[in-house]
Design a protein around this motif. Structure first.
Motif, short mmCIF file in Angstrom:
data_model
loop_
_atom_site.label_atom_id
_atom_site.label_comp_id
_atom_site.label_asym_id
_atom_site.label_seq_id
_atom_site.Cartn_x
_atom_site.Cartn_y
_atom_site.Cartn_z
N LEU A 7 0.80 -1.31 -0.04
CA LEU A 7 0.19 0.02 -0.09
C LEU A 7 0.80 1.29 -0.02
CD1 LEU A 7 -2.73 1.32 -0.06
CD2 LEU A 7 -2.74 1.10 2.71
N GLU A 8 1.75 1.09 0.73
CA GLU A 8 2.93 2.28 0.81
C GLU A 8 3.56 2.62 -0.60
OE1 GLU A 8 4.72 5.69 1.68
OE2 GLU A 8 3.25 4.79 3.00
N GLY A 9 4.02 1.56 -1.18
CA GLY A 9 4.46 1.64 -2.53
C GLY A 9 3.48 2.20 -3.47
N LEU A 10 2.31 1.61 -3.54
CA LEU A 10 1.19 2.17 -4.31
C LEU A 10 0.97 3.78 -4.10
CD1 LEU A 10 -1.12 2.17 -6.46
CD2 LEU A 10 -2.47 1.13 -4.58
N VAL A 11 0.77 4.20 -2.83
CA VAL A 11 1.02 5.75 -2.41
C VAL A 11 2.05 6.46 -3.16
CG1 VAL A 11 0.66 7.41 -0.72
CG2 VAL A 11 -0.60 5.48 -0.62
N ARG A 27 -5.74 9.01 -0.76
CA ARG A 27 -7.24 8.63 -0.97
C ARG A 27 -7.58 7.75 -2.22
NH1 ARG A 27 -8.19 13.91 -0.62
NH2 ARG A 27 -8.27 14.44 -2.89
N MET A 28 -6.81 8.00 -3.25
CA MET A 28 -6.92 7.07 -4.52
C MET A 28 -6.73 5.66 -4.43
SD MET A 28 -5.25 9.43 -7.71
CE MET A 28 -4.45 10.84 -7.01
N ALA A 29 -5.27 5.55 -3.55
CA ALA A 29 -5.07 4.13 -3.27
C ALA A 29 -5.93 3.27 -2.41
CB ALA A 29 -3.72 4.13 -2.47
N PHE A 30 -6.35 4.14 -1.42
CA PHE A 30 -7.52 3.55 -0.60
C PHE A 30 -8.59 3.22 -1.32
CE2 PHE A 30 -5.05 4.89 3.12
CZ PHE A 30 -5.02 3.79 3.89
N HIS A 31 -9.19 4.21 -1.96
CA HIS A 31 -10.49 4.17 -3.09
C HIS A 31 -10.46 2.74 -3.88
CE1 HIS A 31 -13.83 4.91 -5.50
NE2 HIS A 31 -13.27 4.43 -6.47
N MET A 32 -9.21 2.76 -4.57
CA MET A 32 -9.26 1.63 -5.70
C MET A 32 -9.15 0.11 -4.89
SD MET A 32 -8.85 2.94 -8.64
CE MET A 32 -7.69 2.15 -9.79
N LEU A 33 -8.18 0.06 -3.69
CA LEU A 33 -8.45 -0.84 -3.16
C LEU A 33 -9.54 -1.42 -2.15
CD1 LEU A 33 -4.67 -0.80 -1.66
CD2 LEU A 33 -5.52 -2.23 -3.79
N GLU A 38 -11.17 -4.17 -9.50
CA GLU A 38 -11.03 -4.48 -10.88
C GLU A 38 -10.61 -3.33 -11.68
OE1 GLU A 38 -11.15 -6.40 -14.49
OE2 GLU A 38 -11.09 -7.02 -12.71
N GLY A 39 -10.96 -1.92 -11.27
CA GLY A 39 -10.28 -0.86 -11.82
C GLY A 39 -8.63 -0.63 -11.65
N ALA A 40 -8.54 -1.01 -10.39
CA ALA A 40 -7.05 -1.08 -10.06
C ALA A 40 -6.22 -1.89 -11.01
CB ALA A 40 -6.67 -1.59 -8.61
N ARG A 41 -6.71 -3.15 -11.21
CA ARG A 41 -6.04 -4.21 -12.12
C ARG A 41 -6.02 -3.64 -13.57
NH1 ARG A 41 -9.37 -7.47 -9.20
NH2 ARG A 41 -8.05 -8.73 -7.51
N LEU A 42 -7.37 -3.01 -14.11
CA LEU A 42 -7.11 -2.34 -15.45
C LEU A 42 -6.13 -1.39 -15.32
CD1 LEU A 42 -10.93 -2.22 -15.91
CD2 LEU A 42 -9.46 -3.76 -17.15
N LEU A 43 -6.26 -0.36 -14.47
CA LEU A 43 -5.16 0.66 -14.49
C LEU A 43 -3.75 0.12 -14.36
CD1 LEU A 43 -4.61 3.70 -14.25
CD2 LEU A 43 -4.48 3.36 -11.73
#
Length: 196
Positions: A7-11, A27-33, A38-43
């Motif tokens: 999670l820290e790496g994603l942020v 905020r983006m990281a928490f929302h996606m996870l 599925e949106g995170a995987r597509l991104l």
């Protein structure tokens, strides 16, 4: 933050985007996870594909997956006009207007001596070679109206004007639909000077 290196790496990765700070990235990281795995995987897949396959056009330097982009290959474009922009995003903005049917040259930056960015760093030699190919008659300078964009436009215009090319610059002025009392004074001044 939660106890997670991933999670820290994603942020930290999201913070690399322009205008994104710690709060927005979190905020983006928490929302996606939490709400859109599925949106995170597509991104993730889209970023990986773009990073692997998107490169610069050999003629104009915009982004493309082919050696030469569709715009440069389009026989319907006016090859006598060359619009110089700073970034592929700027080219896209000009293209979306539908008002320009010539070709482009994307600098991939602007002159900025304070940051050590000189003519070689933005490929001015390639631009000069392209503009002086015997086909181009007019070079339209569409760099941004910042100090660096103006300096870049000035350097380009001085060199190419000396080589006999017609040099034009995007007009500055009052935005369509605006009221004069709400427009800044600098914009009004430029509109008066550049009136037609």
């Amino acid at each position: 933050m939660a106890d997670s290196h991933s999670l820290e790496g994603l942020v930290q990765a999201l913070r690399r985007l322009p205008g994104i700070g710690v709060k927005s990235a979190s905020r983006m990281a928490f929302h996606m996870l939490q709400h859109d795995r599925e949106g995170a995987r597509l991104l993730s897949a889209a970023l990986a594909q773009a990073a692997s396959f998107v490169r610069h056009c050999e003629r104009c330097h915009t982004f493309t997956e082919a050696a030469v982009c569709r715009t440069c290959l389009d026989p319907g474009r006016d090859a006598t006009r060359l619009c110089v922009v700073e970034t592929p995003a700027d080219q896209s903005a000009v293209e979306r207007t539908g008002a320009y049917k010539g070709l482009y040259f994307v600098l991939m930056g602007k002159l900025n001596p304070l940051d050590g960015i000189g003519p070689k760093d933005i490929g001015l030699k390639n631009l000069f070679d392209r503009a002086c190919d015997g086909v181009v008659a007019e070079v339209i300078l569409a760099t941004n109206f910042t100090a660096e964009g103006e300096a870049t436009a000035h350097v380009i215009s001085e060199v190419l004007r000396a080589r006999g090319l017609q040099i034009t610059r995007l007009a500055r002025g009052v935005p369509v639909g605006s009221e004069l009392e709400y427009v800044d004074l600098g914009t009004i001044a430029h509109a008066l000077v550049d009136r037609r």
